[in-house]
Design an enzyme around this catalytic site. Structure first.
Site, PDB file in Angstrom:
ATOM      1  N   SER A 299       0.820  -1.207   0.000  1.00  0.00           N
ATOM      2  CA  SER A 299       0.000   0.000   0.000  1.00  0.00           C
ATOM      3  C   SER A 299       0.859   1.264   0.000  1.00  0.00           C
ATOM      4  O   SER A 299       1.520   1.574  -0.985  1.00  0.00           O
ATOM      5  CB  SER A 299      -0.954  -0.049   1.205  1.00  0.00           C
ATOM      6  N   ASP A 310      10.511   5.071 -10.253  1.00  0.00           N
ATOM      7  CA  ASP A 310      10.134   5.579 -11.573  1.00  0.00           C
ATOM      8  C   ASP A 310      10.835   6.882 -11.919  1.00  0.00           C
ATOM      9  O   ASP A 310      11.081   7.168 -13.092  1.00  0.00           O
ATOM     10  CB  ASP A 310       8.620   5.769 -11.647  1.00  0.00           C
ATOM     11  N   LYS A 324      -0.665  -4.168  -3.200  1.00  0.00           N
ATOM     12  CA  LYS A 324      -1.954  -3.666  -2.722  1.00  0.00           C
ATOM     13  C   LYS A 324      -2.153  -2.271  -3.304  1.00  0.00           C
ATOM     14  O   LYS A 324      -1.696  -1.276  -2.750  1.00  0.00           O
ATOM     15  CB  LYS A 324      -1.981  -3.653  -1.191  1.00  0.00           C
TER      16      LYS A 324
END
Length: 567
Positions: A299, A310, A324
């Protein structure tokens, strides 16, 4: 009883998303067909409550209906009773009294719920006693706990400090149940459970979960380490199952320049499509960063890890995260209970869906087992003898649709969870360490040993300080021999060779086997002694010497520095 899946940490972690007003619910059922189906449910309720042969509990009937509707949805759309909602909110207060765990219910293949430790709170009674993530609580105070009513769990586990509870635990990898007697205490809820200098230029911050104070704690820890000369940072998110999402955005923002996307959501409802971007003024935007993750990082942890990967802001090391990535909103019911339902999905800045694929309606146990089997199969094939795997080894196995590019053109992979840049395969511990850890012998011996040495020993090292203890104290031969005597006195036989037909009895320590891992045993004893002398956070700098992921990560600073220099 109905299957009401309760995930206190995940549920609590989504309080920041916001409650949904009643008008939105009305809009959702405004279509003629929706109204007709709603009336069908009302009719069924009326028939059962009025005509069934026995009197029915109307509240239970309503919860059964809700549970039935949720059963065919994703694994994270859940019903939370009013009482559980109070417990969820309480878990984010400054402290409370109990045994100090976050738990969830895993539905077994027979439809019977099992109480599972999501994580023990660092420094709390359960952590002290040796409970671990993934432990299944099968007995409480001599009574079976499989299929226990969720409402009974806080009544049995919480309580005033000084009282105790006996737990029987089934632990993956152990053939025999383990027993723990845990004394309840006041539970501090610090979320940065350790921050320290690994070496002269490397700092480490270990964040256990995301709660109301997490951003402030992380920022203060980084500032403190910078004052000690930190030039590069390890952010340890292993075992961090998530929490308040606004804290995830704020923590990621400390590493990213203004304007960088942190995460975005997609939904069939325009109002649930959102973007979260960094602002200016982060405390660690330029220096090298390594983030440690594992299969229990979920999460909010995945949002932070995915954003830093990224944007080429950090090198990720460890194992693929939980996956999640479903966004829940909490729909309040009139009695104080909550319907927590998925309304959108999280995507990393490069466009990777964080959520692991799932089958609608599958059991929680299958949901987790499928992911674990996939991970282990890949690791066993790519690194059968363990060690470090460059994520590029996955390239030939990943379809083009799951291949993404970072800001700097590096290849990263989708498919659920966040795949680190370097994967550290699981260590398989031998029978001796499994017995020492599973029976909490190292921790309990540390307590007895400090008591045996008395006040002069405590005063000496408390006056010298934690750093001096780390470098100056060693477990000598006499102490090691006392440890083996302690094990023998506490129900673990110490024998010269393994008995015939014994494939790994956890009640036996074979002397040659334990001698082979003596360094590990002694380091663990020293780490637990440090915790008792200086506090919970003193455990991690010592045990770090046995941490394969951390050790592998410290050999990758050249790669991390290259990423930092590109920005």
């Amino acid at each position: 009883m109905p299957r009401i899946r309760i995930r206190p940490l995940f549920a609590a972690g989504l309080l920041a998303v916001g409650l949904v007003v009643g008008a939105q619910v009305q809009d959702a059922v405004s279509g003629s067909d929706d109204v007709e189906q709603l009336r069908k449910i009302e009719e069924a309720y009326e028939y059962i409550s009025r005509a069934y042969v026995e009197e029915v509990d109307s509240a239970q009937l309503a919860e059964d209906a809700i549970d039935g509707m949720l059963a065919g949805l994703d694994p994270h759309s859940i019903y939370i009773s009013a009482e559980d909602m109070r417990a969820v909110r309480e878990s984010f207060d400054a402290s409370f009294e109990g045994i100090g765990i976050y738990y969830e219910f895993i539905e077994g293949r027979e439809g019977v719920d099992t109480l599972v430790v999501l994580m023990p709170i660092a420094g709390g009674p359960s952590d002290e006693a040796g409970l671990q993530p993934g432990d299944r609580i099968v007995g409480i105070d001599g009574e079976g706990a499989i299929g226990i009513d969720p409402d009974e769990v806080p009544l049995k586990l919480k309580g005033p400090r000084g009282t105790s509870v006996d737990l029987e635990v089934s632990r993956p990898g152990y053939r025999q149940p383990l027993s723990f007697s845990i004394e309840r205490d006041k539970i501090p809820l610090n979320t940065v459970i350790a921050h320290y200098m690994v070496d002269d230029e490397t700092g480490l911050v270990r964040l256990q979960r995301f709660a109301r104070t997490s951003h402030d704690e992380v920022r203060d820890a980084i500032r403190d380490l910078k004052a000690q000369g930190m030039e590069r940072l390890v952010l340890d998110l292993r075992g961090n199952a998530g929490g308040l999402l606004d804290q995830a955005y704020a923590i990621a923002d400390e590493f990213l320049p203004a304007g960088d996307m942190i995460v975005y959501t997609e939904s069939r409802h325009a109002g649930n499509r959102r973007q979260y971007r960094a602002k200016s003024g982060g405390v660690f935007e330029d220096s090298p960063v390594i983030v440690l993750v594992d299969e229990n990082s979920a999460s909010a942890s995945e949002i932070v890890a995915g954003a830093l990967q990224d944007h080429d802001r950090a090198l990720l090391v460890g194992r693929r995260t939980f996956g999640k990535g479903l966004v829940q909103q909490q729909f309040p019911m009139t009695d104080g209970s909550v319907l927590q339902m998925t309304v959108s999905r999280y995507y990393t800045p490069a466009g990777r869906l964080i959520q692991t694929p799932y089958t609608l309606g599958e059991s929680d146990e299958d949901y987790g087992a499928d992911k674990l089997a996939i991970r282990e199969a890949i690791e066993d094939r790519l690194a059968p003898d363990g060690g470090l795997i460059d994520a590029s080894a996955f390239a030939s196995e990943v379809p083009d649709s799951l291949v993404f590019q970072t800001d700097g053109g590096r290849t990263v992979y989708g498919g659920g969870g966040i795949l680190p840049d370097y994967i550290v395969t699981r260590d398989s511990i031998g029978a001796a360490l499994r017995t020492v850890i599973g029976r909490n012998l190292d921790n309990e011996f540390a307590r007895v040993e400090i008591e045996r040495r008395g006040d002069p020993f405590r005063e000496r090292w408390e006056n010298s300080g934690e750093a001096a203890f780390r470098t100056g104290f060693e477990v000598d031969d006499a102490t090691y021999d006392r440890f083996l005597e302690f094990a023998s006195d506490h129900g673990v036989r110490v024998v010269a060779e393994r008995p015939d037909g014994d494939g790994g009895d956890e009640a036996v320590l074979v002397r040659p086997e334990v001698d082979a891992v003596r360094d590990d045993v002694e380091t663990r004893i020293k780490a637990f002694m440090a915790r008792r002398l200086f506090g919970a956070d003193a455990f991690y700098p010592v045990i770090g010497d046995l941490d394969p992921t951390l050790q592998e990560a410290t050999g990758l600073w050249r790669d991390a520095a290259t990423l930092a220099a590109r920005r």
